[in-house]
Design a protein around this motif. Structure first.
Motif, PDB file in Angstrom:
ATOM      1  N   ALA A 156       0.826  -1.214   0.000  1.00  0.00           N
ATOM      2  CA  ALA A 156       0.000   0.000   0.000  1.00  0.00           C
ATOM      3  C   ALA A 156       0.859   1.263   0.000  1.00  0.00           C
ATOM      4  O   ALA A 156       1.671   1.482   0.888  1.00  0.00           O
ATOM      5  CB  ALA A 156      -0.935  -0.001   1.195  1.00  0.00           C
ATOM      6  N   GLY A 157       0.715   2.066  -1.052  1.00  0.00           N
ATOM      7  CA  GLY A 157       1.402   3.350  -1.137  1.00  0.00           C
ATOM      8  C   GLY A 157       2.852   3.281  -1.588  1.00  0.00           C
ATOM      9  O   GLY A 157       3.467   4.307  -1.828  1.00  0.00           O
ATOM     10  N   ASP A 158       3.435   2.102  -1.719  1.00  0.00           N
ATOM     11  CA  ASP A 158       4.832   1.976  -2.134  1.00  0.00           C
ATOM     12  C   ASP A 158       4.875   1.618  -3.617  1.00  0.00           C
ATOM     13  O   ASP A 158       4.570   0.504  -4.008  1.00  0.00           O
ATOM     14  CB  ASP A 158       5.535   0.895  -1.315  1.00  0.00           C
ATOM     15  N   THR A 159       5.259   2.572  -4.453  1.00  0.00           N
ATOM     16  CA  THR A 159       5.325   2.330  -5.894  1.00  0.00           C
ATOM     17  C   THR A 159       6.747   2.062  -6.366  1.00  0.00           C
ATOM     18  O   THR A 159       7.031   2.113  -7.541  1.00  0.00           O
ATOM     19  CB  THR A 159       4.739   3.523  -6.669  1.00  0.00           C
ATOM     20  N   SER A 160       7.672   1.789  -5.435  1.00  0.00           N
ATOM     21  CA  SER A 160       9.062   1.559  -5.818  1.00  0.00           C
ATOM     22  C   SER A 160       9.375   0.080  -6.030  1.00  0.00           C
ATOM     23  O   SER A 160      10.503  -0.264  -6.352  1.00  0.00           O
ATOM     24  CB  SER A 160       9.996   2.124  -4.747  1.00  0.00           C
ATOM     25  N   CYS A 161       8.398  -0.789  -5.842  1.00  0.00           N
ATOM     26  CA  CYS A 161       8.655  -2.214  -6.005  1.00  0.00           C
ATOM     27  C   CYS A 161       7.495  -2.866  -6.734  1.00  0.00           C
ATOM     28  O   CYS A 161       6.427  -2.271  -6.886  1.00  0.00           O
ATOM     29  CB  CYS A 161       8.873  -2.885  -4.661  1.00  0.00           C
ATOM     30  N   CYS A 162       7.722  -4.072  -7.206  1.00  0.00           N
ATOM     31  CA  CYS A 162       6.646  -4.858  -7.806  1.00  0.00           C
ATOM     32  C   CYS A 162       6.975  -6.327  -7.621  1.00  0.00           C
ATOM     33  O   CYS A 162       8.096  -6.698  -7.276  1.00  0.00           O
ATOM     34  CB  CYS A 162       6.467  -4.518  -9.283  1.00  0.00           C
ATOM     35  N   ASN A 163       6.005  -7.167  -7.832  1.00  0.00           N
ATOM     36  CA  ASN A 163       6.208  -8.611  -7.783  1.00  0.00           C
ATOM     37  C   ASN A 163       6.282  -9.135  -9.205  1.00  0.00           C
ATOM     38  O   ASN A 163       5.474  -8.754 -10.061  1.00  0.00           O
ATOM     39  CB  ASN A 163       5.061  -9.304  -7.050  1.00  0.00           C
ATOM     40  N   VAL A 164       7.253 -10.016  -9.453  1.00  0.00           N
ATOM     41  CA  VAL A 164       7.413 -10.617 -10.770  1.00  0.00           C
ATOM     42  C   VAL A 164       7.421 -12.134 -10.598  1.00  0.00           C
ATOM     43  O   VAL A 164       8.164 -12.671  -9.789  1.00  0.00           O
ATOM     44  CB  VAL A 164       8.727 -10.160 -11.443  1.00  0.00           C
ATOM     45  N   LYS A 165       6.575 -12.804 -11.367  1.00  0.00           N
ATOM     46  CA  LYS A 165       6.530 -14.268 -11.356  1.00  0.00           C
ATOM     47  C   LYS A 165       7.141 -14.750 -12.670  1.00  0.00           C
ATOM     48  O   LYS A 165       6.796 -14.262 -13.741  1.00  0.00           O
ATOM     49  CB  LYS A 165       5.089 -14.759 -11.245  1.00  0.00           C
ATOM     50  N   LEU A 166       8.059 -15.709 -12.593  1.00  0.00           N
ATOM     51  CA  LEU A 166       8.704 -16.280 -13.768  1.00  0.00           C
ATOM     52  C   LEU A 166       8.328 -17.745 -13.901  1.00  0.00           C
ATOM     53  O   LEU A 166       8.482 -18.520 -12.962  1.00  0.00           O
ATOM     54  CB  LEU A 166      10.230 -16.147 -13.669  1.00  0.00           C
ATOM     55  N   ASP A 167       7.829 -18.115 -15.072  1.00  0.00           N
ATOM     56  CA  ASP A 167       7.630 -19.521 -15.438  1.00  0.00           C
ATOM     57  C   ASP A 167       8.568 -19.809 -16.596  1.00  0.00           C
ATOM     58  O   ASP A 167       8.586 -19.064 -17.572  1.00  0.00           O
ATOM     59  CB  ASP A 167       6.190 -19.792 -15.857  1.00  0.00           C
TER      60      ASP A 167
END
Length: 79
Positions: A59-70
């Motif tokens: 919430a409120g943190d736009t400096s990260c993201c989640n990435v899923k790799l297949d």
């Protein structure tokens, strides 16, 4: 040994076959494909990334993201 050049230099040429940027409502998507793969080791190599919009991770943190790799491939050798 860490820091030394690899004993077997490995190289794969990838083609991006699909690219969709993330939005506020849908995750992004990247699909890379290599039909030739790694000579003598693997063919039909694929990497698929699902990228969540940064605002949906913390919430409120736009400096990260989640990435899923297949990742998938067809083995050519028993290694």
């Amino acid at each position: 040994i860490f820091g030394l050049p690899p004993l077997l230099p490995l190289s794969v040429s990838w083609k991006c076959v699909k690219s969709i940027p993330p939005t506020n409502t849908k995750p992004g998507y990247l699909d890379f494909y290599s039909p030739d793969g790694l000579g003598g080791v693997a063919t039909n190599c694929r990497m698929q990334f699902v990228i969540e919009d940064p605002s949906s991770t913390v919430a409120g943190d736009t400096s990260c993201c989640n990435v899923k790799l297949d990742m998938s491939y067809e083995p050519v050798s028993p290694i």
